[in-house]
Design a protein around this motif. Sequence first.
Motif, PDB file in Angstrom:
ATOM      1  N   PHE A 155     -33.644  81.187  50.656  1.00 16.59           N
ATOM      2  CA  PHE A 155     -33.510  80.265  49.521  1.00 16.59           C
ATOM      3  C   PHE A 155     -32.450  79.182  49.775  1.00 16.59           C
ATOM      4  N   LEU A 156     -31.285  79.563  50.237  1.00 14.83           N
ATOM      5  CA  LEU A 156     -30.200  78.591  50.420  1.00 14.83           C
ATOM      6  C   LEU A 156     -30.532  77.531  51.465  1.00 14.83           C
ATOM      7  N   GLY A 157     -31.219  77.955  52.521  1.00 16.16           N
ATOM      8  CA  GLY A 157     -31.386  77.058  53.661  1.00 16.16           C
ATOM      9  C   GLY A 157     -32.693  76.299  53.723  1.00 16.16           C
ATOM     10  N   THR A 158     -33.762  76.860  53.146  1.00 13.60           N
ATOM     11  CA  THR A 158     -35.070  76.219  53.362  1.00 13.60           C
ATOM     12  C   THR A 158     -35.845  75.910  52.087  1.00 13.60           C
ATOM     13  N   SER A 159     -35.275  76.207  50.927  1.00 11.79           N
ATOM     14  CA  SER A 159     -36.001  75.903  49.681  1.00 11.79           C
ATOM     15  C   SER A 159     -35.614  74.516  49.170  1.00 11.79           C
ATOM     16  N   ARG A 160     -36.446  74.007  48.277  1.00 13.68           N
ATOM     17  CA  ARG A 160     -36.190  72.695  47.669  1.00 13.68           C
ATOM     18  C   ARG A 160     -36.239  72.820  46.147  1.00 13.68           C
ATOM     19  N   LEU A 161     -35.415  72.013  45.499  1.00 13.75           N
ATOM     20  CA  LEU A 161     -35.421  71.909  44.040  1.00 13.75           C
ATOM     21  C   LEU A 161     -35.659  70.450  43.694  1.00 13.75           C
ATOM     22  N   GLY A 162     -36.801  70.170  43.051  1.00 12.89           N
ATOM     23  CA  GLY A 162     -37.119  68.779  42.735  1.00 12.89           C
ATOM     24  C   GLY A 162     -37.328  67.939  43.980  1.00 12.89           C
ATOM     25  N   GLY A 163     -37.766  68.554  45.051  1.00 16.67           N
ATOM     26  CA  GLY A 163     -38.017  67.812  46.290  1.00 16.67           C
ATOM     27  C   GLY A 163     -36.802  67.658  47.185  1.00 16.67           C
ATOM     28  N   VAL A 164     -35.624  68.043  46.686  1.00 21.74           N
ATOM     29  CA  VAL A 164     -34.379  67.907  47.454  1.00 21.74           C
ATOM     30  C   VAL A 164     -33.958  69.282  47.958  1.00 21.74           C
ATOM     31  N   TRP A 165     -33.492  69.340  49.203  1.00 24.02           N
ATOM     32  CA  TRP A 165     -33.062  70.620  49.762  1.00 24.02           C
ATOM     33  C   TRP A 165     -31.988  71.262  48.898  1.00 24.02           C
ATOM     34  N   THR A 166     -32.102  72.578  48.725  1.00 24.25           N
ATOM     35  CA  THR A 166     -31.118  73.310  47.913  1.00 24.25           C
ATOM     36  C   THR A 166     -29.703  73.156  48.479  1.00 24.25           C
ATOM     37  N   SER A 167     -29.594  73.124  49.812  1.00 23.42           N
ATOM     38  CA  SER A 167     -28.268  72.963  50.430  1.00 23.42           C
ATOM     39  C   SER A 167     -27.644  71.628  50.038  1.00 23.42           C
ATOM     40  N   THR A 168     -28.476  70.599  49.867  1.00 20.72           N
ATOM     41  CA  THR A 168     -27.955  69.290  49.451  1.00 20.72           C
ATOM     42  C   THR A 168     -27.432  69.359  48.019  1.00 20.72           C
ATOM     43  N   TRP A 169     -28.207  70.024  47.138  1.00 25.92           N
ATOM     44  CA  TRP A 169     -27.733  70.190  45.756  1.00 25.92           C
ATOM     45  C   TRP A 169     -26.396  70.932  45.727  1.00 25.92           C
ATOM     46  N   LEU A 170     -26.307  71.962  46.558  1.00 27.58           N
ATOM     47  CA  LEU A 170     -25.073  72.754  46.592  1.00 27.58           C
ATOM     48  C   LEU A 170     -23.893  71.906  47.047  1.00 27.58           C
ATOM     49  N   LEU A 171     -24.141  71.063  48.054  1.00 27.63           N
ATOM     50  CA  LEU A 171     -23.090  70.163  48.539  1.00 27.63           C
ATOM     51  C   LEU A 171     -22.641  69.197  47.440  1.00 27.63           C
ATOM     52  N   VAL A 172     -23.605  68.597  46.762  1.00 32.12           N
ATOM     53  CA  VAL A 172     -23.272  67.638  45.698  1.00 32.12           C
ATOM     54  C   VAL A 172     -22.496  68.335  44.580  1.00 32.12           C
ATOM     55  N   LEU A 173     -22.943  69.549  44.225  1.00 28.94           N
ATOM     56  CA  LEU A 173     -22.262  70.306  43.165  1.00 28.94           C
ATOM     57  C   LEU A 173     -20.805  70.581  43.535  1.00 28.94           C
ATOM     58  N   LEU A 174     -20.573  70.990  44.770  1.00 31.56           N
ATOM     59  CA  LEU A 174     -19.204  71.303  45.190  1.00 31.56           C
ATOM     60  C   LEU A 174     -18.333  70.045  45.250  1.00 31.56           C
ATOM     61  N   ILE A 175     -18.919  68.929  45.702  1.00 30.52           N
ATOM     62  CA  ILE A 175     -18.149  67.674  45.732  1.00 30.52           C
ATOM     63  C   ILE A 175     -17.715  67.292  44.319  1.00 30.52           C
ATOM     64  N   LEU A 176     -18.656  67.370  43.370  1.00 30.89           N
ATOM     65  CA  LEU A 176     -18.329  66.985  41.994  1.00 30.89           C
ATOM     66  C   LEU A 176     -17.319  67.949  41.367  1.00 30.89           C
ATOM     67  N   LEU A 177     -17.577  69.250  41.526  1.00 33.86           N
ATOM     68  CA  LEU A 177     -16.703  70.253  40.900  1.00 33.86           C
ATOM     69  C   LEU A 177     -15.284  70.204  41.481  1.00 33.86           C
ATOM     70  N   LEU A 178     -15.192  70.286  42.807  1.00 34.16           N
ATOM     71  CA  LEU A 178     -13.862  70.290  43.421  1.00 34.16           C
ATOM     72  C   LEU A 178     -13.207  68.916  43.344  1.00 34.16           C
ATOM     73  N   GLY A 179     -14.030  67.857  43.283  1.00 37.21           N
ATOM     74  CA  GLY A 179     -13.474  66.516  43.118  1.00 37.21           C
ATOM     75  C   GLY A 179     -12.825  66.333  41.762  1.00 37.21           C
ATOM     76  N   VAL A 180     -13.492  66.829  40.724  1.00 40.25           N
ATOM     77  CA  VAL A 180     -12.928  66.734  39.366  1.00 40.25           C
ATOM     78  C   VAL A 180     -11.646  67.566  39.268  1.00 40.25           C
ATOM     79  N   ILE A 181     -11.683  68.778  39.821  1.00 41.98           N
ATOM     80  CA  ILE A 181     -10.486  69.637  39.774  1.00 41.98           C
ATOM     81  C   ILE A 181      -9.320  68.967  40.502  1.00 41.98           C
TER      82      ILE A 181
END
Length: 315
Positions: free
Chosen positions: A154-180
Amino acid sequence: MIVARGSTALRLALRFGMVWVLILTVIFARIIYPQFFDAANLNNMVAQVAPTAIVAVGMTYAIISGVFDLSVGAVFAASAVLFTSLSNSMPWPLAFACTVLMGIVCGAVNGFVVTYLKVNSFIATLATASLISGGAYLYSNAQPVISSADGFEFLGTSRLGGVWTSTWLLVLLILLLGVILGRTSYGRSIYAVGGNLEASRLAGLRVKGVRISAFMIVAACAAVGGMIVASQTSVGQANLGASVTLDAIAIVIIGGTSLLGGEGAMWRTAIGILLWGTIANVFSALALNTSSQLLIQGGILLIAVSIDSLARRGR
């Protein structure tokens, strides 16, 4: 007046120098690779660098707080091995949580050695890297560990909305840790400790706790990056991540975060990630050999460090 305006413009140009470098690099990439802006190419480009980029996100905390963590490559590989192994005996989300916890413990050990035993972070994390790597080889008997668990990919080869899950995870961490980092008192304490340790101590900040937490964050991010790679291949190997440590540090520096601590931002690391991904994408499109890639990457890193040095002199 004209001289003052010129000086101000120069300082602004140096401050956002890597943004201009990114723009020029993207233009160059589009010229030599017409499919560069294709959605599929951009999607794959970010996903390919996501594991290392996630480590760089955590490394931003460590560098701004005034320390380096050279053990992230070992944590990266050990996490891939542990995650793969655990997934064969428990649900993969639980294996994911256990592996992140392992990374946090590694970070806490690094932080304890650096803050309480007063060992230089270079030396301390170099030593723990060897310990963690050795432990991964022993745990796996120096053999690849294969997962056959449902959902492991799931983490490495699945997609959510056409975008790789790993990319979503990266964006989430940038936003979360960036805000903190940028919007909380904890984030301000990271900057304060990295900028002036003694002044932070006198001001009442818990400098040891702040630095230990920075080590824990970067190690947790390394664990996530390692699990993504394992998920992509369904294999965990103790020899993964040989270049992850230097690549992650390079991404942070290229973005413009100061090597001396106390300065930087998560958006700068995002710039570094995009620049690193664009360069890797061009390398792939041109089928450049390893020696050429190393020369170009080294040149870009040298430019980034030089711009950082010039910007500091101009203040």
